[in-house]
Design a protein around this motif. Structure first.
Motif, PDB file in Angstrom:
ATOM      1  N   ALA A  80       0.823  -1.208   0.000  1.00 42.76           N
ATOM      2  CA  ALA A  80       0.000   0.000   0.000  1.00 42.76           C
ATOM      3  C   ALA A  80       0.856   1.257   0.000  1.00 42.76           C
ATOM      4  CB  ALA A  80      -0.928  -0.009   1.215  1.00 42.76           C
ATOM      5  N   LEU A  81       1.976   1.209   0.725  1.00 44.64           N
ATOM      6  CA  LEU A  81       2.888   2.356   0.794  1.00 44.64           C
ATOM      7  C   LEU A  81       3.433   2.734  -0.578  1.00 44.64           C
ATOM      8  CD1 LEU A  81       4.993   1.657   4.012  1.00 44.64           C
ATOM      9  CD2 LEU A  81       3.759   3.777   3.518  1.00 44.64           C
ATOM     10  N   GLU A  82       3.647   1.744  -1.400  1.00 42.58           N
ATOM     11  CA  GLU A  82       4.199   1.996  -2.733  1.00 42.58           C
ATOM     12  C   GLU A  82       3.112   2.070  -3.803  1.00 42.58           C
ATOM     13  OE1 GLU A  82       7.272   2.855  -2.808  1.00 42.58           O
ATOM     14  OE2 GLU A  82       7.345   2.400  -0.653  1.00 42.58           O
ATOM     15  N   GLY A  83       1.878   1.862  -3.390  1.00 42.07           N
ATOM     16  CA  GLY A  83       0.794   1.857  -4.365  1.00 42.07           C
ATOM     17  C   GLY A  83      -0.366   2.750  -3.996  1.00 42.07           C
ATOM     18  N   ILE A  84      -1.480   2.142  -3.649  1.00 37.88           N
ATOM     19  CA  ILE A  84      -2.737   2.854  -3.507  1.00 37.88           C
ATOM     20  C   ILE A  84      -2.732   3.913  -2.412  1.00 37.88           C
ATOM     21  CG2 ILE A  84      -3.763   1.182  -1.891  1.00 37.88           C
ATOM     22  CD1 ILE A  84      -5.558   2.983  -4.792  1.00 37.88           C
ATOM     23  N   MET A  85      -1.857   3.764  -1.388  1.00 36.50           N
ATOM     24  CA  MET A  85      -1.868   4.709  -0.270  1.00 36.50           C
ATOM     25  C   MET A  85      -0.584   5.516  -0.159  1.00 36.50           C
ATOM     26  SD  MET A  85      -3.759   2.352   2.649  1.00 36.50           S
ATOM     27  CE  MET A  85      -3.945   3.714   3.809  1.00 36.50           C
ATOM     28  N   GLN A  86       0.161   5.608  -1.218  1.00 37.41           N
ATOM     29  CA  GLN A  86       1.464   6.275  -1.138  1.00 37.41           C
ATOM     30  C   GLN A  86       1.361   7.755  -0.816  1.00 37.41           C
ATOM     31  OE1 GLN A  86       3.615   6.702  -4.939  1.00 37.41           O
ATOM     32  NE2 GLN A  86       1.863   5.727  -5.921  1.00 37.41           N
ATOM     33  N   ARG A  87       0.214   8.398  -1.062  1.00 40.26           N
ATOM     34  CA  ARG A  87       0.021   9.811  -0.715  1.00 40.26           C
ATOM     35  C   ARG A  87      -1.117  10.007   0.280  1.00 40.26           C
ATOM     36  NH1 ARG A  87       4.033  12.551  -0.992  1.00 40.26           N
ATOM     37  NH2 ARG A  87       2.722  14.407  -0.910  1.00 40.26           N
ATOM     38  N   ASP A  88      -1.579   8.945   0.883  1.00 38.87           N
ATOM     39  CA  ASP A  88      -2.739   9.001   1.778  1.00 38.87           C
ATOM     40  C   ASP A  88      -2.280   9.079   3.231  1.00 38.87           C
ATOM     41  OD1 ASP A  88      -5.138   8.743   3.088  1.00 38.87           O
ATOM     42  OD2 ASP A  88      -5.608   6.727   2.344  1.00 38.87           O
ATOM     43  N   ASP A  89      -1.911  10.274   3.680  1.00 37.38           N
ATOM     44  CA  ASP A  89      -1.387  10.415   5.042  1.00 37.38           C
ATOM     45  C   ASP A  89      -2.432  10.081   6.099  1.00 37.38           C
ATOM     46  OD1 ASP A  89      -2.503  13.081   4.165  1.00 37.38           O
ATOM     47  OD2 ASP A  89      -2.128  13.554   6.269  1.00 37.38           O
ATOM     48  N   ILE A  90      -3.684  10.405   5.836  1.00 36.19           N
ATOM     49  CA  ILE A  90      -4.743  10.124   6.815  1.00 36.19           C
ATOM     50  C   ILE A  90      -4.904   8.624   7.002  1.00 36.19           C
ATOM     51  CG2 ILE A  90      -7.214  10.335   7.300  1.00 36.19           C
ATOM     52  CD1 ILE A  90      -7.153  13.013   5.840  1.00 36.19           C
ATOM     53  N   GLY A  91      -4.946   7.888   5.888  1.00 31.76           N
ATOM     54  CA  GLY A  91      -5.089   6.437   5.966  1.00 31.76           C
ATOM     55  C   GLY A  91      -3.887   5.775   6.618  1.00 31.76           C
ATOM     56  N   LEU A  92      -2.703   6.235   6.274  1.00 33.85           N
ATOM     57  CA  LEU A  92      -1.478   5.660   6.838  1.00 33.85           C
ATOM     58  C   LEU A  92      -1.378   5.940   8.335  1.00 33.85           C
ATOM     59  CD1 LEU A  92       1.063   6.574   4.007  1.00 33.85           C
ATOM     60  CD2 LEU A  92       0.103   4.316   4.503  1.00 33.85           C
ATOM     61  N   SER A  93      -1.728   7.140   8.726  1.00 30.76           N
ATOM     62  CA  SER A  93      -1.681   7.498  10.143  1.00 30.76           C
ATOM     63  C   SER A  93      -2.687   6.666  10.931  1.00 30.76           C
ATOM     64  CB  SER A  93      -1.969   8.989  10.311  1.00 30.76           C
ATOM     65  OG  SER A  93      -1.684   9.415  11.620  1.00 30.76           O
ATOM     66  N   PHE A  94      -3.871   6.445  10.332  1.00 34.86           N
ATOM     67  CA  PHE A  94      -4.871   5.600  10.993  1.00 34.86           C
ATOM     68  C   PHE A  94      -4.347   4.181  11.177  1.00 34.86           C
ATOM     69  CE2 PHE A  94      -8.190   2.399  10.683  1.00 34.86           C
ATOM     70  CZ  PHE A  94      -9.034   2.769  11.725  1.00 34.86           C
ATOM     71  N   LEU A  95      -3.748   3.617  10.119  1.00 34.73           N
ATOM     72  CA  LEU A  95      -3.191   2.268  10.201  1.00 34.73           C
ATOM     73  C   LEU A  95      -2.097   2.185  11.263  1.00 34.73           C
ATOM     74  CD1 LEU A  95      -2.907   1.067   6.490  1.00 34.73           C
ATOM     75  CD2 LEU A  95      -4.288   0.036   8.292  1.00 34.73           C
TER      76      LEU A  95
END
Length: 403
Positions: free
Chosen positions: A303-318
């Motif tokens: 996900a970090l290298e794909g669908i969520m690479q610019r999704d700071d909200i999603g990454l922070s939640f995870l």
């Protein structure tokens, strides 16, 4: 003659002054909010016969800011609210705000109050809204049959047709979830199979179908093709995805990997980016619950290298979810750190990103980076509420005390 001239000049001056004020209001962009004390707003309501509309907000509320930028400045909304209401807005944490918050039971932000000249509640709604929905709430407030107070009175007087129950339950969804559950259960119990495919039944399913094992979910699942033919395909898809989410969380709790992946397959194979993000979140939750570090790392790295690479909200939640469920597991915490670090790099000015990174670094024993993130979080908290500032200060103090 001189006196007459002076009187005429004074009269003209007053008339011009009144015209200028009105013209200034007309030239303002968006809804015109009064800056008087609350008591003066009620007096103006009594003088004009108009209801008072109050936007209850806080300085840190993102949906409040969205409404300020996108709804209150819209010509359609402004024309309607300026014509029909005395408009007022107040920070619920300053001045008269805390007292009004307590008086009207304001729990979430934004909350919209519609009051009569005596300060009695006529209608109430909450949350971010598109312009059409926001204007509709204003129309409900002015409708003696559709305002929240009117529907509550009708309900208490025993007027409990399916249509009345639906309208009341939908209004309560925005103000009182517990009471909304009570009224919606009464409505669902009253629905027959003949009702289910009707507009009333479809509205009920859209609002209250959450579990495919319960009445609404079962009927929808069995007749989904019929709903697709009769109603908006996107809305039907939204209900389908919501029911699947509930089912997947149930399988995670049961730790049934076979059934979980069988049900997750449509999301994993979807070309819709929104669905792909949901799949990542769900699969990550599964691996966290199963304490499967390898699986969690694999999914989140992808996900970090794909669908969520610019999704700071999603990454922070995870990252926060990972830290919560990791229970001190170093391998999990290392991946938590990786996710939180990327979120903070994407948007270093987001309080939540820095706070999450600080907590994870603290748990890993990384004091220098924990201190840097905690200080950044504290600095950002100064733009938030006093409550958040206290939390940030406490977290910063705890990091400073690290050995």
């Amino acid at each position: 003659m001189k006196k007459l001239f002076l009187l005429s000049a004074l009269s003209a001056s007053l008339s011009l002054g009144g015209y200028t004020t009105a013209q200034a209001q007309q030239n303002e962009t968006g809804i015109v909010f009064r800056k008087d004390a609350f008591a003066d707003v009620l007096k103006e309501s009594a003088r004009t016969g108009k209801l008072v509309f109050i936007d209850c907000y806080t300085s840190w509320c993102a949906p409040c800011k969205w409404m300020e930028k996108n709804a209150f400045t819209n010509d359609t909304a402004a024309n309607y609210y300026n014509a029909h209401f005395i408009n007022y807005k107040i920070d619920m944490e300053k001045g008269e705000g805390p007292e009004l918050r307590k008086r009207y039971g304001v729990q979430v932000f934004p909350t919209y109050l519609f009051l009569d000249s005596k300060g009695e509640l006529v209608h109430k709604a909450t949350s971010r809204m598109e312009v059409s929905e926001f204007v509709e709430e204003g129309k409900k407030a002015l409708d003696p049959t559709r305002s929240l107070t009117a529907m509550e009175k009708a309900f208490n007087n025993g007027e409990r047709s399916k249509e009345n129950l639906l309208s009341y339950a939908l209004a309560l969804q925005k103000t009182d979830r517990n009471k909304a559950d009570t009224v919606s259960r009464m409505l669902i119990a009253a629905l027959t199979d003949a009702d289910m495919l009707s507009p009333l039944g479809w509205k009920t399913i859209q609002a209250f179908a959450w579990d495919e094992e319960e009445k609404l979910g079962k009927y929808f699942t069995a007749h989904r093709d019929e709903y697709t033919k009769k109603y908006d395909a996107k809305a039907v898809s939204n209900v389908k995805e919501r029911l699947l989410s509930t089912a997947l969380y149930g399988l995670i709790r049961k730790k049934d990997s076979t059934a979980f992946y069988a049900r997750l397959a449509p999301w994993l194979n979807s070309s819709d980016t929104g669905i792909q993000r949901k799949a990542v979140m769900m699969e990550a939750e599964f691996y966290l619950t199963m304490t499967n570090v390898k699986g969690f790392v694999k999914v989140t790295d992808k996900a970090l290298e794909g669908i969520m690479q610019r999704d700071d909200i999603g990454l922070s939640f995870l990252a926060r979810r990972c830290q919560y469920l990791a229970k001190g597991s170093q391998p999990f915490l290392q991946q938590c750190y990786k996710l939180a670090k990327r979120a903070a790099v994407i948007d270093p000015k987001e309080y939540g990103n820095q706070s999450t990174l600080a907590k994870i670094c603290q748990e890993l024993g990384n004091k220098p980076e924990a201190l840097e993130a905690a200080q950044a979080a504290y600095d950002l908290s100064l733009l938030e509420t006093s409550k958040i500032q206290k939390i940030a200060q406490k977290e910063l103090d705890a990091v400073k005390e690290m050995k």
